[in-house]
Design a protein around this motif. Structure first.
Motif, PDB file in Angstrom:
ATOM      1  N   ARG A 130      24.042  62.226   1.860  1.00 16.56           N
ATOM      2  CA  ARG A 130      23.207  61.799   2.977  1.00 16.56           C
ATOM      3  C   ARG A 130      23.978  60.734   3.740  1.00 16.56           C
ATOM      4  NH1 ARG A 130      18.651  58.302   3.765  1.00 16.56           N
ATOM      5  NH2 ARG A 130      18.784  57.603   1.608  1.00 16.56           N
ATOM      6  N   ILE A 131      24.002  60.892   5.062  1.00 15.36           N
ATOM      7  CA  ILE A 131      24.738  59.977   5.924  1.00 15.36           C
ATOM      8  C   ILE A 131      23.789  59.417   6.975  1.00 15.36           C
ATOM      9  CG2 ILE A 131      26.964  61.074   5.526  1.00 15.36           C
ATOM     10  CD1 ILE A 131      26.630  62.633   8.069  1.00 15.36           C
ATOM     11  N   SER A 159      21.518  65.036   6.033  1.00 15.98           N
ATOM     12  CA  SER A 159      22.109  65.531   4.795  1.00 15.98           C
ATOM     13  C   SER A 159      23.201  66.521   5.155  1.00 15.98           C
ATOM     14  CB  SER A 159      21.060  66.205   3.910  1.00 15.98           C
ATOM     15  OG  SER A 159      20.265  65.233   3.262  1.00 15.98           O
ATOM     16  N   ASN A 160      24.278  66.470   4.410  1.00 16.46           N
ATOM     17  CA  ASN A 160      25.441  67.300   4.700  1.00 16.46           C
ATOM     18  C   ASN A 160      25.981  67.847   3.389  1.00 16.46           C
ATOM     19  OD1 ASN A 160      28.811  66.443   4.778  1.00 16.46           O
ATOM     20  ND2 ASN A 160      28.068  68.258   5.855  1.00 16.46           N
ATOM     21  N   ILE A 214      25.411  57.223   2.802  1.00 18.44           N
ATOM     22  CA  ILE A 214      24.342  56.459   2.168  1.00 18.44           C
ATOM     23  C   ILE A 214      24.229  56.787   0.687  1.00 18.44           C
ATOM     24  CG2 ILE A 214      21.849  56.027   2.167  1.00 18.44           C
ATOM     25  CD1 ILE A 214      21.854  56.784   5.146  1.00 18.44           C
ATOM     26  N   GLU A 215      24.391  58.064   0.368  1.00 14.09           N
ATOM     27  CA  GLU A 215      24.103  58.502  -1.002  1.00 14.09           C
ATOM     28  C   GLU A 215      24.798  59.838  -1.246  1.00 14.09           C
ATOM     29  OE1 GLU A 215      19.965  59.828  -3.226  1.00 14.09           O
ATOM     30  OE2 GLU A 215      19.921  59.647  -1.048  1.00 14.09           O
ATOM     31  N   ARG A 216      25.222  60.048  -2.487  1.00 12.15           N
ATOM     32  CA  ARG A 216      25.790  61.333  -2.897  1.00 12.15           C
ATOM     33  C   ARG A 216      25.179  61.759  -4.219  1.00 12.15           C
ATOM     34  NH1 ARG A 216      32.336  60.966  -1.441  1.00 12.15           N
ATOM     35  NH2 ARG A 216      32.049  61.610   0.744  1.00 12.15           N
ATOM     36  N   TRP A 217      25.068  63.073  -4.404  1.00 12.29           N
ATOM     37  CA  TRP A 217      24.517  63.585  -5.645  1.00 12.29           C
ATOM     38  C   TRP A 217      24.965  65.033  -5.842  1.00 12.29           C
ATOM     39  CZ3 TRP A 217      21.746  62.939  -1.178  1.00 12.29           C
ATOM     40  CH2 TRP A 217      21.143  64.066  -0.628  1.00 12.29           C
ATOM     41  N   ALA A 218      24.619  65.578  -6.987  1.00 10.75           N
ATOM     42  CA  ALA A 218      24.886  66.991  -7.261  1.00 10.75           C
ATOM     43  C   ALA A 218      23.695  67.583  -7.985  1.00 10.75           C
ATOM     44  CB  ALA A 218      26.155  67.160  -8.096  1.00 10.75           C
TER      45      ALA A 218
END
Length: 482
Positions: A281-282, A308-309, A404-408
């Motif tokens: 998320r950016i 979100s990308n 802002i945030e990264r996840w999998a």
């Protein structure tokens, strides 16, 4: 360009068909390993106590479980959802969040379109904001072959869509396409615009449906792993959990990537394999469309204005099940190899871990689920960096947006990429739903369909494409040793 997840299946079975250090060394270096995680989902309080009985028990409080519970409760049935961790704490809060059918097999178009119609009306129906928005979505093309493939897909999808939820899509070009992609740097020849597509924030959608289910009387018991079930005269009689047993006549297994393990302990084969996907998320920017896909990158606007990308990259971990299910998946490999969605195969700690996980246990023993409350793969920062780079090259305004945030997350898939929604005929009252590559898109439709099948009411869409027997060779779900 055939924009599907059709080839995400190949990596999990392909290790046995390829070899040599030139393949294995790169696989060993690729990131993405299952690990304990925290939930992304907006917190929703479940309950601690297990009721003594219910008409239906559901395993898993992700979107499939809570949607099924919601529709069953609307039919007047008593429902208990048992969740080993928290509500929507794994894949349901980690999805891409684009609500679209584009490029998926024609067999799921009816389900997807019906589900989109349900999402469109859900905020008003439950009096809560699911975060779903009808943004519309543009898929841009540069090559004539891509456009022809899109035309072919759309013709089939229009024929497969239900009358009450037709596909609203058209091809755009020239000034109209440029207006839909403001600031784009590439010379896009044509685009497919679907104004009945949309998006939602995964961290908000399933929790809102869960709250609506609770408001209708559903009990969602958290930190409550299901260990198995008991039968009387060949029919479900009790569901056994770590908190005790609950009497019921129907059990719906909607545990995502955990369902194969749970059913396998009971001798039921559920031939699905996991793939990992990464997302980020950016920050908010002005100008780009709310939802779209160009080249190898997709994006979606959140309700708070951020984006979100995600890259069109998947990671298929090589696991014990990759070898056990090789006979099931191998015939599909030639078709998978024709796709253009990049897929990494990962050979690492997940393989050794998969051999340590128990496959058999008694119902009075602790299970693997109780030692893995919330699990998720680690994100692939390399592909996320590359994806964000592509997005910034195409839309320079995103240079202003910070990460802002990264996840999998983890998606479980069947060899034909169609979900399973239906009964396990070997045991009366036992049902399973899984194998969803676009779980949020299909979530409400799948939940309503499962509720109709459990309750014995006429479904709004046909269930025949989603029977378990199609991927078990007509063996009624009974497994061979794995």
């Amino acid at each position: 360009m055939n924009v599907t997840r059709r080839n995400v299946l190949l990596g999990t079975a392909a290790l046995a068909a390829v070899g040599g250090a030139a393949v294995m060394v790169p696989m060993a270096m690729r990131p993405g390993t299952m690990a304990p995680s925290t939930s992304r989902a907006r917190p929703v309080a479940g309950q601690a106590d297990l009721p003594p009985e219910a008409d239906v028990v559901i395993v898993g409080a992700g979107i499939m479980g809570v949607a099924t519970a919601f529709f069953l409760a609307e039919k007047g049935l008593s429902v208990v959802v048992c969740e080993k961790g928290g509500i929507a704490c794994e894949q349901s809060s980690r999805a891409y969040g684009q609500v679209t059918n584009y490029g998926l097999p024609q067999e799921v178009v009816e389900l997807g379109q019906h589900s989109k119609s349900l999402w469109r009306a859900m905020n008003a129906r439950i009096g809560r904001d699911t975060s779903y928005r009808d943004y519309g979505r543009v898929q841009a093309f540069q090559q004539d072959s891509e456009i022809e493939a899109a035309r072919e897909w759309l013709a089939g999808a229009e024929a497969a869509a239900p009358d009450h939820a037709p596909i609203r899509a058209r091809f755009v070009e020239g000034a109209e396409l440029a207006e839909m992609l403001p600031g784009a740097q590439s010379d896009w020849k044509m685009g497919l615009y679907q104004d009945d597509d949309g998006g939602m924030e995964p961290a908000l959608a399933a929790p809102a449906v869960a709250e609506a289910a609770i408001a209708r009387g559903v009990a969602i018991v958290t930190d409550c792993a299901v260990r198995g079930y008991e039968t009387e005269a060949g029919a479900i009689s009790h569901v056994v959990t770590e908190k005790g047993a609950i009497r019921t006549g129907a059990l719906v297994v909607a545990g995502g990537t955990w369902s194969r393990l749970l059913l396998g302990n009971a001798g039921i084969g559920f031939p699905v394999l996991p793939v990992y996907l990464s997302q980020q998320r950016i920050g908010a920017v002005d100008g780009p469309p709310a939802c779209g896909a160009v080249g190898r990158v997709v994006w979606r606007k959140e309700v708070d204005g951020s984006y979100s990308n995600g890259p069109r990259f998947m990671t298929a971990p090589i696991l014990r099940d990759s070898f056990a299910l090789l006979p099931d998946f191998l015939p599909a490999l030639p078709g998978m190899l024709m796709g253009d969605t990049p897929l990494d195969m990962a050979l690492g700690a997940d393989l050794t871990r998969s051999f340590r996980v128990e496959r058999q246990w008694r119902l009075d023993e602790q299970t693997p689920f109780e030692r893995a409350r919330i699990m998720a793969p680690t994100q692939n920062d390399g592909t996320l960096d590359e994806s964000l780079g592509w997005l910034r090259e195409e839309f320079p305004v995103f240079n202003q947006a910070r990460v802002i945030e990264r996840w999998a997350g983890t998606v479980d898939v069947a060899r034909d990429q169609l979900p399973v929604i239906g009964p396990i005929r070997a045991v009366q009252g036992l049902f399973v739903m899984g194998g969803f590559t676009f779980g949020l898109t299909q979530g409400l439709g799948a939940g309503e369909l499962m509720a109709d099948l459990v309750a014995g009411t006429a479904p709004a869409i046909g269930p025949n494409h989603f029977e378990l027997e199609r991927i078990t060779g007509g063996k009624a779900g009974r497994s061979r040793p794995a």
